[in-house]
Design a protein around this motif. Structure first.
Motif, mmCIF file in Angstrom:
data_model
loop_
_atom_site.group_PDB
_atom_site.id
_atom_site.type_symbol
_atom_site.label_atom_id
_atom_site.label_comp_id
_atom_site.label_asym_id
_atom_site.label_seq_id
_atom_site.Cartn_x
_atom_site.Cartn_y
_atom_site.Cartn_z
ATOM 1 N N PRO A 1 0.735 -1.114 0.049
ATOM 2 C CA PRO A 1 0.155 -0.001 -0.086
ATOM 3 C C PRO A 1 0.955 1.280 -0.007
ATOM 4 O O PRO A 1 0.565 2.208 -0.689
ATOM 5 C CB PRO A 1 -1.092 -0.105 1.282
ATOM 6 C CG PRO A 1 -0.837 -1.716 1.566
ATOM 7 C CD PRO A 1 0.513 -2.227 1.235
ATOM 8 N N GLN A 2 2.024 1.274 0.698
ATOM 9 C CA GLN A 2 2.738 2.351 0.615
ATOM 10 C C GLN A 2 3.469 2.837 -0.582
ATOM 11 O O GLN A 2 3.498 3.887 -1.074
ATOM 12 C CB GLN A 2 3.958 2.244 1.797
ATOM 13 C CG GLN A 2 4.633 3.516 2.012
ATOM 14 C CD GLN A 2 4.108 4.669 2.685
ATOM 15 O OE1 GLN A 2 3.583 4.520 3.816
ATOM 16 N NE2 GLN A 2 4.263 5.879 1.858
ATOM 17 N N LEU A 3 3.801 1.608 -1.280
ATOM 18 C CA LEU A 3 4.658 1.822 -2.450
ATOM 19 C C LEU A 3 3.282 2.622 -3.490
ATOM 20 O O LEU A 3 3.680 3.543 -4.287
ATOM 21 C CB LEU A 3 5.131 0.569 -3.224
ATOM 22 C CG LEU A 3 5.617 0.682 -4.454
ATOM 23 C CD1 LEU A 3 6.796 -0.428 -4.737
ATOM 24 C CD2 LEU A 3 4.468 0.424 -5.593
ATOM 25 N N VAL A 4 2.261 2.022 -3.401
ATOM 26 C CA VAL A 4 1.305 2.390 -4.394
ATOM 27 C C VAL A 4 0.558 3.765 -4.106
ATOM 28 O O VAL A 4 0.410 4.672 -4.896
ATOM 29 C CB VAL A 4 -0.002 1.461 -4.574
ATOM 30 C CG1 VAL A 4 -1.231 1.991 -5.450
ATOM 31 C CG2 VAL A 4 0.420 0.006 -4.764
ATOM 32 N N MET A 5 0.487 4.328 -2.723
ATOM 33 C CA MET A 5 0.386 5.685 -2.402
ATOM 34 C C MET A 5 1.511 6.694 -2.941
ATOM 35 O O MET A 5 0.897 7.673 -3.569
ATOM 36 C CB MET A 5 0.204 5.707 -1.014
ATOM 37 C CG MET A 5 -0.414 6.962 -0.419
ATOM 38 S SD MET A 5 -0.730 7.343 0.924
ATOM 39 C CE MET A 5 0.938 7.325 1.913
ATOM 40 N N ASP A 6 2.758 6.158 -2.830
ATOM 41 C CA ASP A 6 3.810 6.938 -3.271
ATOM 42 C C ASP A 6 3.895 6.919 -4.655
ATOM 43 O O ASP A 6 4.231 8.121 -5.375
ATOM 44 C CB ASP A 6 5.122 6.346 -2.621
ATOM 45 C CG ASP A 6 5.143 6.591 -1.221
ATOM 46 O OD1 ASP A 6 4.509 7.180 -0.647
ATOM 47 O OD2 ASP A 6 6.255 5.864 -0.689
ATOM 48 N N LEU A 7 3.475 5.985 -5.245
ATOM 49 C CA LEU A 7 3.256 6.001 -6.881
ATOM 50 C C LEU A 7 2.249 7.000 -7.538
ATOM 51 O O LEU A 7 2.396 7.811 -8.286
ATOM 52 C CB LEU A 7 2.955 4.794 -7.683
ATOM 53 C CG LEU A 7 2.643 4.587 -8.903
ATOM 54 C CD1 LEU A 7 3.847 4.881 -9.595
ATOM 55 C CD2 LEU A 7 2.423 2.969 -9.207
ATOM 56 N N GLY A 8 1.184 7.158 -6.393
ATOM 57 C CA GLY A 8 0.102 8.238 -6.850
ATOM 58 C C GLY A 8 0.551 9.578 -6.721
ATOM 59 O O GLY A 8 0.118 10.345 -7.587
ATOM 60 N N LEU A 9 1.255 9.835 -5.515
ATOM 61 C CA LEU A 9 1.951 11.044 -5.156
ATOM 62 C C LEU A 9 2.869 11.384 -6.483
ATOM 63 O O LEU A 9 2.900 12.489 -6.983
ATOM 64 C CB LEU A 9 2.735 10.875 -3.995
ATOM 65 C CG LEU A 9 1.820 11.419 -2.836
ATOM 66 C CD1 LEU A 9 2.640 10.883 -1.420
ATOM 67 C CD2 LEU A 9 1.409 12.860 -2.729
ATOM 68 N N SER A 10 3.695 10.356 -6.884
ATOM 69 C CA SER A 10 4.502 10.665 -7.937
ATOM 70 C C SER A 10 3.917 11.026 -9.202
ATOM 71 O O SER A 10 4.350 11.698 -10.169
ATOM 72 C CB SER A 10 5.595 9.511 -8.336
ATOM 73 O OG SER A 10 6.149 9.110 -7.295
ATOM 74 N N LEU A 11 2.714 10.307 -9.665
ATOM 75 C CA LEU A 11 2.058 10.596 -10.791
ATOM 76 C C LEU A 11 1.468 12.096 -10.723
ATOM 77 O O LEU A 11 1.369 12.805 -11.619
ATOM 78 C CB LEU A 11 0.919 9.598 -11.028
ATOM 79 C CG LEU A 11 -0.152 9.750 -12.206
ATOM 80 C CD1 LEU A 11 0.611 9.927 -13.464
ATOM 81 C CD2 LEU A 11 -1.263 8.766 -12.208
ATOM 82 N N ALA A 12 0.949 12.242 -9.534
ATOM 83 C CA ALA A 12 0.275 13.464 -9.445
ATOM 84 C C ALA A 12 1.393 14.795 -9.543
ATOM 85 O O ALA A 12 1.213 15.856 -10.259
ATOM 86 C CB ALA A 12 -0.400 14.119 -8.143
ATOM 87 N N ALA A 13 2.641 14.298 -9.367
ATOM 88 C CA ALA A 13 3.652 15.268 -9.295
ATOM 89 C C ALA A 13 4.115 15.468 -10.781
ATOM 90 O O ALA A 13 4.209 16.685 -11.473
ATOM 91 C CB ALA A 13 4.977 14.849 -8.543
#
Length: 449
Positions: A20-32
């Protein structure tokens, strides 16, 4: 988990490579990467972990300032369709496609509905590894909208097909995302439909998700027993289609790709794109219609890139991932099924009759287990080993891995981008020769492990 992206997005075993942490960070990265604004369409397949990972991905996107349009359980091509329909900035599908239920992952799509290219994936990688994202203030957090786009998708696809006959079709959804669309779509175009494994279930109890011949024995049996015109099978996220003829025999992916592509050519000299592991039958059939075949790396994004570059009429992989750019730039197994029905309808022939004139090639594939951290070393050494083993080679193609062309066949060795394997594919004019080439090639690879 090292490098995030493989051949088809981010993928791995849940709780190990995928958390879950990796996927949340991936979401943040995509948003950026999207400039901390805009709408992202999010879909998921029915895996037991998809709900959890959807929440993580959406949390990252929202905290990065993006709006989210949540589609729920849908096939991957529906996400691509929705991105275009809604004019969203990007799309994300939570799926591991044909992998077993313990796997999951995320596949990203750009504003055109095409899968992220290696260039875009590289930008995400750099943001992710450097944690170069920004969490917005509380009053800038994005919102979530629930949307059902399936009626639009079904209506759009059905409107593109006009069949003059009622075909009896058996469709095996594999308990995957196809379950929510495929039977309905086939009925919408006038087919009489018999459904197998059409209840979404994240444990996939009906059959393994890989729609390979050994996993489709029940589909073949039902096609024969019901005297159906056609059998259709999809993988977990329905971006692939596999065909069973009226005799209950699984049609080789290269052969049905060749037939559909040849039918889809617009004019003399038109182009289609396929991968380095596709059979020579593609050149023979497409070339026989005056078309040109362009080969590229394995993976639908590689096919899509070359379709766009060469303005090709279509493209696809032997696994059943086909792209028709006049509809969209993502592989669509549901549209692929309709294209097969169109082929039958236009020709007025049964599937076995269309296949009968095709030249005989015999292809064998084997997966050699190889740890991720050993792949690069093995592939660096395998070229010299193969050239020594096959001294009669007539040419070498290094588009993806190494393909050694022989007078009577070819062998391809490449590292899987989604699983811990080295994949060996061979083709020859006779079964015995194919087995001989495979035996020599796999022996060469295993010596390097």
């Amino acid at each position: 988990m090292g490098r995030l992206f493989g051949t088809s997005g981010v993928r791995g075993v849940v709780g190990k490579q995928i958390t879950p942490q990796l996927v949340m960070d991936l979401g943040l990265s995509l948003a950026a990467q999207l400039g901390n604004s805009g709408t992202v369409v999010v879909g998921r397949d029915p895996r037991t972990s998809s709900d959890m990972l959807e929440g993580s991905l959406i949390s990252g996107l929202l905290s990065g300032g993006c709006e989210v349009c949540r589609l729920g359980v849908v096939p991957t091509p529906v996400v691509s369709f929705a991105v275009r329909m809604l004019r969203a900035k990007a799309g994300a599908m939570i799926t591991a496609s044909h992998n077993p239920p313990e796997y999951n992952g995320v596949k990203l799509f750009d504003a055109s509905g095409m899968a992220y290219t290696p260039v875009l994936e590289g930008r995400i990688e750099r943001i992710y590894s450097g944690r170069k994202w920004r969490q917005v203030n509380w009053d800038e957090i994005g919102a979530v909208e629930e949307l059902n786009v399936l009626p639009d998708y079904v209506g759009t696809l059905a409107g593109r097909v006009q069949l003059t006959k009622e075909y009896k079709v058996v469709v095996d959804c594999g308990n995957g995302a196809a379950s929510v669309v495929a039977p309905l779509l086939l009925r919408e175009v006038g087919c009489k439909v018999i459904s197998l494994n059409a209840q979404p279930d994240g444990l996939f109890p009906g059959r393994p998700l890989e729609p390979s011949p050994e996993n489709l024995t029940e589909l073949c049996r039902v096609v024969r027993s019901t005297e159906a015109d056609l059998g259709i099978a999809h993988d977990g996220d329905a971006d692939r289609v596999v065909v069973v003829d009226e005799k209950g025999v699984v049609v080789p992916g290269d052969e049905i790709l060749a037939l559909v592509a040849a039918e889809h050519l617009n004019r003399e000299g038109d182009k289609m794109v396929t991968t380095v592991d596709a059979s020579n039958v593609v050149e023979e059939v497409v070339g026989g219609r005056g078309g040109k075949v362009i080969r590229t790396k394995v993976g639908d994004v590689s096919v899509a890139v070359e379709i766009r570059r060469h303005e090709a009429s279509c493209g696809g992989e032997p696994c059943g991932a086909w792209i028709f750019p006049r509809f969209g730039m993502a592989p669509d197994g549901l549209l692929g099924a309709l294209k097969v029905l169109e082929l039958l309808n236009t020709s007025g022939k049964r599937m076995s009759e269309l296949l009968a004139p095709l030249p005989d090639y015999y292809m064998l594939r084997e997966k050699v287990p190889c740890p991720e951290d050993r792949k690069a070393k093995v592939m660096a050494l395998v070229s010299k080993r193969l050239m020594k083993e096959f001294s009669e080679a007539t040419g070498v193609l290094r588009v993806d891995g190494i393909r050694v062309n022989l007078l009577d066949g070819w062998v391809l060795v490449r590292a899987s981008g989604t699983e811990p394997y080295i994949r060996v594919t061979v083709e020859a004019r006779t079964p015995g020769r194919a087995e001989e080439i495979l035996r020599k090639a796999t022996k060469s690879v295993k010596r390097l492990l």
